[in-house]
Design an enzyme around this catalytic site. Structure first.
Site, short mmCIF file in Angstrom:
data_model
loop_
_atom_site.label_atom_id
_atom_site.label_comp_id
_atom_site.label_asym_id
_atom_site.label_seq_id
_atom_site.Cartn_x
_atom_site.Cartn_y
_atom_site.Cartn_z
N GLU A 328 17.72 63.24 26.39
CA GLU A 328 18.79 62.12 26.76
C GLU A 328 18.24 60.69 26.50
OE1 GLU A 328 21.43 63.35 26.22
OE2 GLU A 328 21.15 65.34 27.10
N TYR A 415 20.47 71.34 16.28
CA TYR A 415 19.43 70.78 17.31
C TYR A 415 18.05 71.43 16.75
CZ TYR A 415 22.96 69.46 20.71
OH TYR A 415 24.05 68.73 21.56
N1 BES Z 1 25.09 64.44 22.91
C1 BES Z 1 24.88 65.78 23.68
C2 BES Z 1 25.98 66.37 24.08
C3 BES Z 1 27.14 66.62 22.86
C4 BES Z 1 26.90 66.78 22.01
C5 BES Z 1 28.43 66.03 23.71
C6 BES Z 1 27.97 66.86 21.03
C7 BES Z 1 29.52 66.28 22.57
C8 BES Z 1 29.22 66.44 21.36
C9 BES Z 1 23.64 65.60 24.52
O1 BES Z 1 22.57 64.95 24.35
C10 BES Z 1 23.06 66.94 24.60
O2 BES Z 1 22.60 67.43 23.39
N2 BES Z 1 22.97 67.74 25.60
C11 BES Z 1 22.48 69.23 25.64
C12 BES Z 1 21.03 69.04 26.33
C13 BES Z 1 19.97 69.85 25.98
C14 BES Z 1 19.98 70.07 24.24
C15 BES Z 1 18.67 69.37 26.09
C16 BES Z 1 23.22 69.98 26.55
O3 BES Z 1 24.06 69.36 27.34
O4 BES Z 1 23.08 71.19 26.80
ZN ZN Z 2 21.47 65.24 22.36
#
Ligand code: BES
Ligand code: ZN
Length: 637
Positions: A328, A415
């Site tokens: 984050e 990702y």
């Molecule tokens: N920005 C994302 C969450 C998100 C992505 C919300 C797309 C809505 C649409 C956040 O940074 C994220 O990737 N969270 C992951 C963290 C992990 C990859 C370390 C999560 O929530 O699991």
């Molecule tokens: Zn993210």
């Protein structure tokens, strides 16, 4: 007459977009006062009604009251609009809002129309602003505003006070803020929010100081974000929360009973910011605070500027899951500074951030942990690509067609494939050169939207520099536009899990694990082991694994989750009560959806269990989670 008016409109719109294109924005201190927009086809956002090249919102001022009884926000939003002379309408995004009136700043009524609502997009709000460039919208959110979750006291750690949390990304903020809700349009914002005592409000902007007494029993909190941000980054939380400083520019908010544990888990935050800055340049947002939310928060984390939102499920007691925080934090560059212009390029946010996250982990905790986390993610990605098919369009980085929907990146491939791409480029060009380039990319496009095409063009211009041999080695277009994994992908370090994989291999014959060895393993190693065990296990073996390794009582939620999946897929009855308890408290989609999926896959054994549990737990989840799980449990069968 009509022709003349139309022509004037086209001309002025063209003039507006010309002056607002890349590089054309007026700057102060390297920060644009008005952020540019992109007008190329690949930068358009089909999930917003806005026409930013005609008229766009540059600043949002919210004046809202939180109504915990009605579960609504109510008040007004004052929008500053940038439009060429002669343009007299502006189109905003809304979903489920009740609009009471639209006026100019002097209070004169302006005509407005709410168009037909579409399921995923909500409805356009078209305001005839005449020659005014500031409009005031009086409104309230709908009863089931998807961004907002209103928690009853029982859903909090303290159990005494209600709680509100929001999740804007990707397109949910239009359910509580009438603005142009597209990641390619940046807005500064400010807010005055009132909440009933004793609740405290935080937002993804800098606080305007101590709250002021408002009407009886209520306090008013002020916030401002003076840097232009994509509107999905406006976020709010309110509850019985307290703050603890972690470093000179960082701290954590959470409920009082969570404070000590949260602060301890986050103790390395300031060092993480330092590491991130050493890698890719100055942290430009001032403070970096976090809020550890109740467990119903649907994500692991959300990069809301100056106020990262975190699930409490990352607290393991040993800081083993703080990769989430690094992630984050990294978004402060990749995502919040340079932002995907639309959701087909989500990988620019998430893939780049996953790469950056791993670099922070390496800098802070060393190569071993970084290479293990990489290997774990890489294996997960390979599995997903195999599942979807290596020719499936959803496994490309740049998503098209229906995969380019706001939720299109949810498969997770973007990702880890995105990170893999950048690890591969880094290995080919060398770390030093790569880091200089990536930092310069963030600088060149700070506070701007970006597309895949821009990313590749920039890389070619400033990194490849016409070197044809290098160009051929990189396979850039294949990485971004083709499905599957390109042949030049840098494989993770084979040694990362050598010991664990040997133990998993030995297990097949011996059917035992050495408890003492397991306990010495890192969290990543333990997760790897669980993923490498035979997926079909008899009841006695599951019982033995659980009692020897203490899986059911693990304080690490990733391990607990992996165990429950393994147990449920083997129809292991003793795991059902714990599953039920877990699903009754945790609302994080990444855990909740797969557990229900696993149950549903176990037909006559698991389906009734899934339906029984979901009937009880559904109302405790955020709309993001029910949106996915409804399809799994209620849809079809
Ligand atoms: N920005 C994302 C969450 C998100 C992505 C919300 C797309 C809505 C649409 C956040 O940074 C994220 O990737 N969270 C992951 C963290 C992990 C990859 C370390 C999560 O929530 O699991
Ligand atoms: Zn993210």
């Amino acid at each position: 007459m009509r022709l003349f008016a139309t022509l004037a409109l086209i001309l002025s719109a063209a003039a507006l977009s010309a002056c607002s294109m890349q590089g054309g924005a007026p700057e102060t201190d390297g920060e644009p006062m008005v952020s540019p927009i992109l007008t190329s086809d690949d930068a358009k956002d089909p999930y917003s009604y806005a026409q930013p090249d005609v008229a766009r919102v540059t600043h949002v001022a919210l004046d809202l009251a939180l109504d915990f009884e009605a579960k609504m926000v109510r008040g007004k939003a004052t929008l500053d609009i940038l439009a060429a002379e002669g343009v007299d309408t502006v189109i905003l995004d809304t979903m489920g809002l009740e609009i009471f009136s639209v006026t100019d700043e002097a209070g004169s009524e302006l005509a407005f129309e709410v168009g037909l609502a579409k399921e995923e997009m909500g409805a356009p709000l078209t305001v005839t602003m005449e020659d005014k460039r500031q409009i005031v919208i009086a409104y309230q959110s709908g009863p089931d505003a998807k961004a907002l979750q209103w928690l009853v006291p029982e859903q909090t750690a303290g159990g005494k006070h209600p709680y509100l949390l929001s999740q804007g990304q990707p397109t949910l903020n239009r359910t509580w803020i009438p603005t142009q809700d597209s990641p390619g349009i940046r807005q500064t914002w400010e807010a005055k929010i009132t909440a009933p005592e004793p609740l405290t409000v935080v937002m993804s902007g800098l606080s305007g100081g101590d709250p002021m007494q408002a009407s009886e029993g209520r306090r008013a909190f002020n916030f401002a974000m003076d840097k232009p941000v994509a509107p999905y980054l406006i976020a709010i939380a309110a509850g019985d929360i307290v703050f603890q400083e972690l470093g000179p520019r960082s701290g954590v908010w959470t409920e009082p009973v969570m404070l000590e544990k949260a602060a301890d888990e986050l103790a390395d935050t300031e060092k993480m910011i330092d590491a991130a800055e050493e890698l890719y340049g100055k942290y430009r947002w001032g403070r970096y605070d976090m809020i550890v939310l109740p467990p119903s928060f649907p994500y692991g984390g959300m990069e809301n500027p100056v106020m990262t939102f975190l699930t409490p499920t990352f607290i393991a007691g040993d800081r083993s899951l703080t990769g989430l925080v690094a992630h984050e934090l990294a978004h402060s560059w990749s995502g919040n500074l340079v932002t995907n212009a639309n959701w087909s390029d989500s990988w620019l946010n998430e893939g780049t951030t996953s790469y950056f996250e791993n670099r922070i982990i390496e800098k802070l905790y060393g190569k071993k942990r970084a290479s293990q986390e990489r290997a774990l993610n890489f294996a997960g990605m390979e599995e997903t690509i195999a599942e979807k098919g290596s020719d499936a369009a959803i496994t490309a980085l740049h998503l098209t067609g229906e995969n380019a929907s706001p939720e299109g990146g949810a498969s997770g491939v973007i990702y880890d494939k995105g990170a893999s791409f950048l690890h591969t480029v880094e290995a080919i060009v060398g770390r030093e050169k790569f880091d200089i380039w990536l930092e310069s990319w963030f600088d060149r496009h700070a506070f701007e939207p970006a597309t895949s095409a821009m990313f590749l063009a920039d890389m070619r211009k400033n990194l490849v520099k016409g070197d044809e041999e290098l160009e051929a080695k990189l396979m850039l277009d294949e990485w971004v536009y083709q499905p599957g994994l390109p042949s030049n992908a840098l494989r993770p370090d084979a040694a990362a899990f050598a010991e664990v994989d040997k133990a998993a291999e030995a297990y097949i014959d011996s059917r035992t694990l050495d408890k003492a060895v397991w306990e010495k393993w890192t969290s990543a190693e333990q997760l790897r082991l669980l993923s490498k065990l035979p997926q079909e296990l008899p009841e006695e073996e599951l019982a033995k694994l659980d009692s020897e390794l203490g899986l059911s009582v693990s304080g690490n939620n990733e391990i607990l989750f992996a165990w429950l999946e393994l147990a449920l897929q083997n129809r292991y009855d003793p795991a059902v009560p714990l599953t039920e308890k877990f699903l009754a408290t945790v609302g994080r989609r990444k855990f909740v959806a797969p557990l229900f999926e696993t149950l549903i896959e176990q037909d006559e054994w698991g389906k009734p269990i899934a339906k029984r549990i979901y009937a009880k737990t559904r109302s405790s989840y955020h709309a993001v989670t029910t949106g996915t799980v409804d399809k799994v449990v209620l849809g079809g069968g």
